[in-house]
Design an enzyme around this catalytic site. Sequence first.
Site, PDB file in Angstrom:
ATOM      1  N   ASP A  35      -3.471   5.510 -10.850  1.00  0.00           N
ATOM      2  CA  ASP A  35      -3.051   6.616  -9.989  1.00  0.00           C
ATOM      3  C   ASP A  35      -4.126   7.718 -10.018  1.00  0.00           C
ATOM      4  O   ASP A  35      -4.686   8.033 -11.064  1.00  0.00           O
ATOM      5  CB  ASP A  35      -1.700   7.179 -10.470  1.00  0.00           C
ATOM      6  CG  ASP A  35      -1.025   8.038  -9.421  1.00  0.00           C
ATOM      7  OD1 ASP A  35       0.031   7.598  -8.902  1.00  0.00           O
ATOM      8  OD2 ASP A  35      -1.540   9.129  -9.111  1.00  0.00           O
ATOM      9  N   ILE A  36      -4.367   8.315  -8.862  1.00  0.00           N
ATOM     10  CA  ILE A  36      -5.418   9.332  -8.753  1.00  0.00           C
ATOM     11  C   ILE A  36      -5.014  10.629  -9.452  1.00  0.00           C
ATOM     12  O   ILE A  36      -5.872  11.424  -9.849  1.00  0.00           O
ATOM     13  CB  ILE A  36      -5.746   9.568  -7.251  1.00  0.00           C
ATOM     14  CG1 ILE A  36      -7.151  10.124  -7.076  1.00  0.00           C
ATOM     15  CG2 ILE A  36      -4.712  10.447  -6.568  1.00  0.00           C
ATOM     16  CD1 ILE A  36      -7.683  10.056  -5.655  1.00  0.00           C
ATOM     17  N   GLU A 101       6.088   9.646  -1.529  1.00  0.00           N
ATOM     18  CA  GLU A 101       4.954  10.282  -0.841  1.00  0.00           C
ATOM     19  C   GLU A 101       4.220   9.289   0.059  1.00  0.00           C
ATOM     20  O   GLU A 101       3.865   9.607   1.193  1.00  0.00           O
ATOM     21  CB  GLU A 101       3.992  10.844  -1.894  1.00  0.00           C
ATOM     22  CG  GLU A 101       2.732  11.478  -1.359  1.00  0.00           C
ATOM     23  CD  GLU A 101       1.703  11.767  -2.448  1.00  0.00           C
ATOM     24  OE1 GLU A 101       0.521  11.917  -2.117  1.00  0.00           O
ATOM     25  OE2 GLU A 101       2.095  11.829  -3.641  1.00  0.00           O
ATOM     26  N   VAL A 102       3.975   8.094  -0.456  1.00  0.00           N
ATOM     27  CA  VAL A 102       3.190   7.104   0.282  1.00  0.00           C
ATOM     28  C   VAL A 102       4.124   5.969   0.730  1.00  0.00           C
ATOM     29  O   VAL A 102       4.729   5.289  -0.108  1.00  0.00           O
ATOM     30  CB  VAL A 102       2.057   6.535  -0.600  1.00  0.00           C
ATOM     31  CG1 VAL A 102       1.236   5.518   0.191  1.00  0.00           C
ATOM     32  CG2 VAL A 102       1.161   7.659  -1.125  1.00  0.00           C
ATOM     33  N   HIS A 106       5.243   0.785  -3.889  1.00  0.00           N
ATOM     34  CA  HIS A 106       4.453   0.832  -5.119  1.00  0.00           C
ATOM     35  C   HIS A 106       5.383   1.023  -6.293  1.00  0.00           C
ATOM     36  O   HIS A 106       6.358   1.763  -6.206  1.00  0.00           O
ATOM     37  CB  HIS A 106       3.393   1.946  -5.079  1.00  0.00           C
ATOM     38  CG  HIS A 106       3.903   3.274  -4.635  1.00  0.00           C
ATOM     39  ND1 HIS A 106       4.175   3.554  -3.309  1.00  0.00           N
ATOM     40  CD2 HIS A 106       4.199   4.402  -5.323  1.00  0.00           C
ATOM     41  CE1 HIS A 106       4.609   4.799  -3.209  1.00  0.00           C
ATOM     42  NE2 HIS A 106       4.643   5.337  -4.428  1.00  0.00           N
ATOM     43  N   HIS A 108       5.315   2.483 -10.018  1.00  0.00           N
ATOM     44  CA  HIS A 108       4.557   3.256 -11.002  1.00  0.00           C
ATOM     45  C   HIS A 108       4.819   2.630 -12.380  1.00  0.00           C
ATOM     46  O   HIS A 108       5.976   2.468 -12.771  1.00  0.00           O
ATOM     47  CB  HIS A 108       5.051   4.705 -11.078  1.00  0.00           C
ATOM     48  CG  HIS A 108       4.921   5.500  -9.820  1.00  0.00           C
ATOM     49  ND1 HIS A 108       3.952   6.467  -9.658  1.00  0.00           N
ATOM     50  CD2 HIS A 108       5.652   5.508  -8.678  1.00  0.00           C
ATOM     51  CE1 HIS A 108       4.106   7.035  -8.463  1.00  0.00           C
ATOM     52  NE2 HIS A 108       5.128   6.480  -7.854  1.00  0.00           N
TER      53      HIS A 108
HETATM   54  P1  5GP Z   1       5.200   8.363  -4.640  1.00  0.00           P
HETATM   55  O1  5GP Z   1       5.552   9.827  -4.713  1.00  0.00           O
HETATM   56  O2  5GP Z   1       5.060   7.894  -3.213  1.00  0.00           O
HETATM   57  O3  5GP Z   1       6.124   7.501  -5.443  1.00  0.00           O
HETATM   58  O4  5GP Z   1       3.820   8.218  -5.367  1.00  0.00           O
HETATM   59  C1  5GP Z   1       2.600   8.168  -4.705  1.00  0.00           C
HETATM   60  C2  5GP Z   1       1.515   8.163  -5.757  1.00  0.00           C
HETATM   61  O5  5GP Z   1       0.298   7.831  -5.146  1.00  0.00           O
HETATM   62  C3  5GP Z   1       1.314   9.508  -6.453  1.00  0.00           C
HETATM   63  O6  5GP Z   1       1.498   9.345  -7.869  1.00  0.00           O
HETATM   64  C4  5GP Z   1      -0.128   9.885  -6.103  1.00  0.00           C
HETATM   65  O7  5GP Z   1      -0.805  10.524  -7.172  1.00  0.00           O
HETATM   66  C5  5GP Z   1      -0.736   8.553  -5.765  1.00  0.00           C
HETATM   67  N1  5GP Z   1      -1.815   8.617  -4.802  1.00  0.00           N
HETATM   68  C6  5GP Z   1      -1.834   9.295  -3.623  1.00  0.00           C
HETATM   69  N2  5GP Z   1      -2.999   9.113  -2.992  1.00  0.00           N
HETATM   70  C7  5GP Z   1      -3.739   8.287  -3.786  1.00  0.00           C
HETATM   71  C8  5GP Z   1      -5.052   7.728  -3.652  1.00  0.00           C
HETATM   72  O8  5GP Z   1      -5.776   7.952  -2.691  1.00  0.00           O
HETATM   73  N3  5GP Z   1      -5.470   6.935  -4.674  1.00  0.00           N
HETATM   74  C9  5GP Z   1      -4.683   6.655  -5.760  1.00  0.00           C
HETATM   75  N4  5GP Z   1      -5.207   5.852  -6.699  1.00  0.00           N
HETATM   76  N5  5GP Z   1      -3.458   7.170  -5.914  1.00  0.00           N
HETATM   77  C10 5GP Z   1      -2.988   7.978  -4.925  1.00  0.00           C
END
Ligand code: 5GP
Length: 122
Positions: A35-36, A101-102, A106, A108
């Site tokens: 994760d970034i 968010e994405v 995914h 985690h």
């Molecule tokens: P969500 O909130 O959708 O469950 O988590 C999305 C995750 O994607 C977050 O932990 C965020 O830090 C990670 N993320 C967002 N953009 C990028 C990216 O460009 N590269 C990587 N490696 N992680 C990302």
Amino acid sequence: MAYTYDDQNIFAKILRGEIPNDTVLETDHSLAFNDIRPQAPIHVLVIPKGAYVNYDDFARNASDAEILDFTRAIGEVCKIKGVETDGFRAISNAGQHGVQEVPHLHIHILGGRPLGRMLQQG
Ligand code: 5GP
């Protein structure tokens, strides 16, 4: 509910090689990368290569081969990162209430320190 997949999401761009990632594991149907913005010493995202919005979409619509590969990839990531002994947390956020968010499935994988209770009140 049928999900509409947005192929401009950031993980779709990673899968197409349009933006870089720090790969932990790649298999036929899955990709795992760091994760970034890590929220723990170990914070890996495991994604299917197929266009699935969230876990529900994947669980209902992915092929047996994709589901098998993805599940095994999660196990392999846990082994690579060495979290079997001290433990870890696997989280998949979905939609508005899940604060996703994405919009590409995914999981985690978080570990490397005590993570506290799963949910906070409120
Ligand atoms: P969500 O909130 O959708 O469950 O988590 C999305 C995750 O994607 C977050 O932990 C965020 O830090 C990670 N993320 C967002 N953009 C990028 C990216 O460009 N590269 C990587 N490696 N992680 C990302």
